[in-house]
Design a protein around this motif. Sequence first.
Motif, PDB file in Angstrom:
ATOM      1  N   TRP A   8     -14.479  -1.491  -1.284  1.00 55.58           N
ATOM      2  CA  TRP A   8     -13.302  -0.756  -0.806  1.00 55.58           C
ATOM      3  C   TRP A   8     -13.679   0.446   0.041  1.00 55.58           C
ATOM      4  N   HIS A  65     -10.630   7.736  -0.441  1.00 52.20           N
ATOM      5  CA  HIS A  65     -10.048   6.633   0.343  1.00 52.20           C
ATOM      6  C   HIS A  65      -8.566   6.464   0.074  1.00 52.20           C
ATOM      7  N   ILE A  66      -8.084   6.854  -1.117  1.00 48.39           N
ATOM      8  CA  ILE A  66      -6.637   6.851  -1.373  1.00 48.39           C
ATOM      9  C   ILE A  66      -6.247   8.189  -1.993  1.00 48.39           C
ATOM     10  N   TYR A 119       0.847  -1.214   0.000  1.00 45.43           N
ATOM     11  CA  TYR A 119       0.000   0.000   0.000  1.00 45.43           C
ATOM     12  C   TYR A 119       0.874   1.253   0.000  1.00 45.43           C
ATOM     13  N   TYR A 146       1.506  -0.566  -7.294  1.00 39.86           N
ATOM     14  CA  TYR A 146       0.124  -0.708  -6.844  1.00 39.86           C
ATOM     15  C   TYR A 146      -0.838  -0.653  -8.024  1.00 39.86           C
ATOM     16  N   TRP A 180      -3.749   6.193   2.681  1.00 37.19           N
ATOM     17  CA  TRP A 180      -5.110   5.676   2.823  1.00 37.19           C
ATOM     18  C   TRP A 180      -5.813   6.428   3.938  1.00 37.19           C
ATOM     19  N   TYR A 232     -11.916  -9.446  -7.263  1.00 38.66           N
ATOM     20  CA  TYR A 232     -11.193  -8.369  -7.964  1.00 38.66           C
ATOM     21  C   TYR A 232     -11.884  -7.959  -9.251  1.00 38.66           C
ATOM     22  N   ASP A 247     -12.850  -5.107   2.588  1.00 36.97           N
ATOM     23  CA  ASP A 247     -13.015  -5.400   1.163  1.00 36.97           C
ATOM     24  C   ASP A 247     -13.792  -6.680   0.850  1.00 36.97           C
ATOM     25  N   ARG A 271      -5.475 -12.917   0.513  1.00 35.60           N
ATOM     26  CA  ARG A 271      -6.049 -11.768  -0.197  1.00 35.60           C
ATOM     27  C   ARG A 271      -7.415 -12.129  -0.791  1.00 35.60           C
ATOM     28  N   TYR A 328      -7.872 -12.204   4.830  1.00 39.44           N
ATOM     29  CA  TYR A 328      -8.230 -10.776   4.862  1.00 39.44           C
ATOM     30  C   TYR A 328      -9.414 -10.527   5.796  1.00 39.44           C
TER      31      TYR A 328
HETATM   32  C1  DGY Z   1      -6.511  -2.761  -1.639  1.00 39.09           C
HETATM   33  O1  DGY Z   1      -5.941  -2.374  -2.648  1.00 39.09           O
HETATM   34  O2  DGY Z   1      -6.511  -3.914  -1.251  1.00 39.09           O
HETATM   35  C2  DGY Z   1      -7.183  -1.787  -0.811  1.00 39.09           C
HETATM   36  O3  DGY Z   1      -7.852  -2.383   0.251  1.00 39.09           O
HETATM   37  C3  DGY Z   1      -8.114  -0.944  -1.605  1.00 39.09           C
HETATM   38  O4  DGY Z   1      -8.421   0.129  -0.812  1.00 39.09           O
END
Ligand code: DGY
Length: 411
Positions: free
Chosen positions: A155, A70-71, A28, A80, A32, A199, A160, A193, A340
């Motif tokens: 998200w 959020h980001i 990350y 990323y 965030w 996704y 998530d 994950r 997760y």
């Molecule tokens: C991620 O990329 O896994 C984050 O949780 C998205 O905010």
Amino acid sequence: HISLDEQARAVLRGNDRGGYSVPTDGLYPYQWNWDSGFAAWGFAQFDLPRAWSELETLFSGQWPTGMLPHILFHRPDPGYFPGPEVWGTEGLGPVPSSGISQPPVAATFTRLTYEKDRAAGRVHIEALYPKLLAWHRWFMQWRCHEGMIFVTHPWESGRDNTVDWDGPMAAIDPVGIDPYTRRDTAHVDPHMRPTKEDYDRYLYLVQRGRDLGWDDAKMADSMPFKVADPTMTFILLRANRDLLALAAELGEDSAEIEGWINVLEEGAERLRNPASGVFEAIDLKTGAHAGNVTSAAFLCWYAGIECPVMLGELMEAFEASQFPVPSQKVTDPKFDAMRYWRGPTWTMMNAITALGLIDMGHPDAAEELRIRSARLLAERGFAEYFNPHTGDPAGGGTFTWTAAIWLAWAS
Ligand code: DGY
């Protein structure tokens, strides 16, 4: 011999990118939203100016609508995905960003930072108060349905891949998404994950938001994912109470905030599943409660809501696992100890759960949670999340919010 406090401070220093923190290096690499709130709480234990800059840098990304993304993509990072080019938010905010928000913990950590030194904090709360107010107003206007705060993307909730989203996610057919390459699974074991099915839908929903130009009214109307969330509702309710305290400090009129508190108190009751008495997510497309116990429900006390049923659930969680609170009840068939938000324990959730337990007159339960969390972190380090049975660390290592809650709460 380096003390755990020193190690935790080193994690915060190591994740400092100059006025803001990344949650962890690699996985990350940006700022965030709710991670930064916790980072401020951690810095407030030993470097108040740095705590304030964390919050102020966060609000430097606030959109004119009041939405706080959020980001914040302060600097490009190829490690990323999905980065700023996928979100398509150019021109909507002052800093390249995502187009959705995250749980509003900032008012609470602003208040806690202020209370460390009121004289020095005064100028900071004067600057932050109108921004916090605008953000909360944005939630009440655009993400509130009958007093429940809903999310338009998994998200946005910060949780998530919680089981809470399984129904609404299954109803989405992620057709027409552009080909993409995940980056998260290059940093972390894929078993820890979200899945590919998740996704595909995350990306599909980003494309829908982008198609709608991230327009608030259009999103509330036509995003394919619209789920009332206990995390969001409880955290905003709590944040409004803390904003009210800041308003009193500043001598600001607080009728609007008091109104929000009443609305959310009523809404929180709607989240309660009449069959179980547990607070649950509700899919607003169908009206169905999610039907399972997640760690989000244990934030009721943090929101100032008493709940004997949840106290019973907490006692069960203490019995059923060494290191509660699991993100999914351990006896549930969907519990997955390392994946997760589908089982692992997140200690920053424990920290705010314990704040609530103390406020609401359950000091013994709060202390039990603190002791177990402290043992976990002392033995296993400042990981992103943990297996509730074995304590095995999972996800990213040297994690900002885990180190922060060690300093602010667990130690
Ligand atoms: C991620 O990329 O896994 C984050 O949780 C998205 O905010």
